[in-house]
Motif scaffolding. Structure first.
Motif, PDB file in Angstrom:
ATOM      1  N   LYS A 246      83.906   7.754  57.488  1.00  0.00           N
ATOM      2  CA  LYS A 246      84.484   6.763  56.579  1.00  0.00           C
ATOM      3  C   LYS A 246      85.883   6.369  57.056  1.00  0.00           C
TER       4      LYS A 246
ATOM      5  N   LEU B 268      85.589   4.192  60.281  1.00  0.00           N
ATOM      6  CA  LEU B 268      85.165   2.820  60.012  1.00  0.00           C
ATOM      7  C   LEU B 268      86.320   1.933  59.559  1.00  0.00           C
ATOM      8  N   ASN B 269      87.432   2.553  59.179  1.00  0.00           N
ATOM      9  CA  ASN B 269      88.595   1.767  58.757  1.00  0.00           C
ATOM     10  C   ASN B 269      89.622   1.607  59.866  1.00  0.00           C
TER      11      ASN B 269
ATOM     12  N   GLN C 213      86.775  -2.244  62.169  1.00  0.00           N
ATOM     13  CA  GLN C 213      86.812  -3.215  61.073  1.00  0.00           C
ATOM     14  C   GLN C 213      86.499  -4.627  61.557  1.00  0.00           C
TER      15      GLN C 213
ATOM     16  N   THR D  95      81.779  -0.420  54.569  1.00  0.00           N
ATOM     17  CA  THR D  95      81.972   0.918  55.123  1.00  0.00           C
ATOM     18  C   THR D  95      81.066   1.965  54.494  1.00  0.00           C
TER      19      THR D  95
END
Length: 481
Positions: free
Chosen positions: A135, A138-139, A144, A152
């Protein structure tokens, strides 16, 4: 092989007698208990040739008992052995949004959760020194650009980053070459090979692994240069994302497992999450026993009609008939409780027409400050609905006022009592005229400017929001216009 006599179908009393007789009268015999086939205890009388032979026999029996006990312990431990191996070998754990997962692992396989966040951080980092939450990956800015700021979730990221595996289609992602994933499945599984199987533990783990590998490829992490795999977490490009667990994804509070003490703050990530208001316990009213059909926005609307727009920060449902209401100002808590108590004790037109009437419908609505919530929850009694929980712990009252405010308005209430009664009687007369089909315009004129304002002032208890004046004015126009 020593000569041995097996003892079967003897009662425990007889076996005890045999053991005593052998010990006292037969120096070349020994009574023992050992494990036979299928790990079943058997009782034997064994012939020995010397004291040394006896010691050797007893040592063999004891070793056999310990080995069997160890085997049973390992069997009982079960999956805990996997947890121990992961911890001992310092394996890299790759999970998705895993704060609760890690807490459950500790609670179920290690011990009781530590009482403080600082202790929890130290214990988890000692147990699992290398954790990467996909998580968080994914940022990153690089990912992104591919998945967007709101895609996400595990299944969404899997479909976007690993389309060849998720749908057996062709990748639409430009530039980077996807990580090749070879999957062997049976015919039944092959016919349904897509992200529709999400939330199955095995498939979620597979998706997490694929997303991690693909994210690493887009971050230019070369797996070939890292041996053993635990060193992947030490990669310079992954280090800023390792050992971070989110306490609350929506607000951005995190735990950094690599520090000696826990801290919370906002990650410097490309994220645009909705920011929630800070929880202030002194500004919270607990309401339970509400009509179950009331929604949060309806409850907020009823309260804002009295205290003004923006007076309520949030309304959070505990269950269908219980809510937390957080006000923007602390004084609104005592004002709300006092007004509720007054309306419940009154049985006149003002009480019936008041915006709070929706909240009080049914006569079972109770309210108190946040301290009462802690008091009720501290009981060992547990019920599904909060209203049942409160009743079970012996709550008999409907409103508990804030202690320091209990006597604040007693004088004001006495002065306004007669005025309220007069205006209520006029209103009741107007309502009766309306029901009888007679015009109420004359009745409205009878009120005049001053009585109408007096009526509104009676409703505004302890300097409540001026917005109520407009609400009351609109109500009068609606009733009598």
């Amino acid at each position: 092989m020593r000569p041995t006599l097996s003892l079967k179908e003897f009662t425990s009393h007889k076996l005890r007698l045999i053991q005593l007789v052998v010990k006292q009268h037969f120096k070349d015999l020994v009574f023992i208990r050992a494990y036979g086939e299928n790990s079943i205890i058997i009782k034997l009388i064994v012939y020995i040739e010397s004291d040394k032979d006896k010691k050797d026999l007893l040592r063999e029996v004891n070793d056999g008992l310990q080995a069997e006990a160890t085997r049973k312990i390992k069997e009982a431990v079960g999956f805990r052995q996997v947890i121990d191996i992961l911890s001992t070998e310092k394996k890299l754990l790759v999970e998705h949004n895993c704060f609760l997962d890690v807490a459950h692992i500790y609670s179920k396989f290690i011990g009781q959760l530590p009482s403080t966040l600082e202790e929890y951080v130290l214990e988890i980092h000692k147990l699992f020194p290398n954790i990467i939450d996909t998580k968080v990956l994914l940022n990153s800015n690089a990912i992104q650009k591919l998945v967007g700021k709101t895609r996400t979730s595990l299944s969404s990221a899997f479909s976007l980053l690993c389309p060849d595996v998720a749908t057996r289609g062709t990748s639409s992602l430009p530039g980077k070459t996807l990580v090749k994933v070879e999957v062997q499945v049976d015919d039944m599984r092959s016919s349904n090979w897509n992200s529709g199987d999400k939330h199955e533990a095995g498939y979620d783990a597979f998706m997490t692994g694929c997303v991690f590998a693909e994210a690493c490829s887009h971050l230019d992490v070369d797996f070939q240069t890292h041996s053993p795999p635990s060193e992947v977490a030490e990669n310079e490009k992954l280090r800023s994302y390792a050992n971070l667990l989110y306490l609350s994804w929506s607000s951005g509070d995190i735990i950094n497992l690599t520090t000696d003490a826990a801290h919370t703050g906002f990650l410097t990530l490309n994220t645009h999450k909705k920011q929630f208001f800070k929880i202030l316990h002194d500004n919270i009213v607990l309401i339970w026993g509400l009509p179950s059909n009331l929604k949060a926005n309806q409850i907020k609307e009823c309260i804002c009609k009295v205290f003004g727009f923006g007076s309520v920060t949030s309304v959070y449902h505990l269950d269908p008939s219980a809510v937390f209401v957080q006000f923007t100002k602390t004084e609104y808590v005592s004002n709300f409780l006092e007004l509720k108590e007054r309306l419940e004790t009154g049985d006149d037109a003002i009480s019936v027409l008041h915006p709070f009437s929706k909240l009080l419908e049914g006569g079972n609505t109770c309210a108190a400050g946040y301290e009462v919530y802690k008091e009720i929850c501290s009981s060992s009694i547990s019920k599904v609905l909060f209203a049942d929980q409160a009743e079970a712990v012996g709550i008999k009252w409907k409103t508990r006022l804030i202690e320091q405010k209990k006597q604040v308005e007693s004088k004001d209430a006495e002065q306004s009592g007669e005025k309220r009664a007069d205006i209520s009687s006029i209103l009741e007369g107007i309502i009766e005229s309306r029901k009888a089909g007679r015009s109420t315009r004359k009745q409205l004129l009878l009120l005049g400017t001053k009585p109408a304002l007096d009526w509104m002032n009676c409703c505004i208890v302890r300097k409540l929001s001026k917005n109520l004046e407009q609400v009351v004015s609109d109500m009068i126009v609606h009733l009598f216009g």
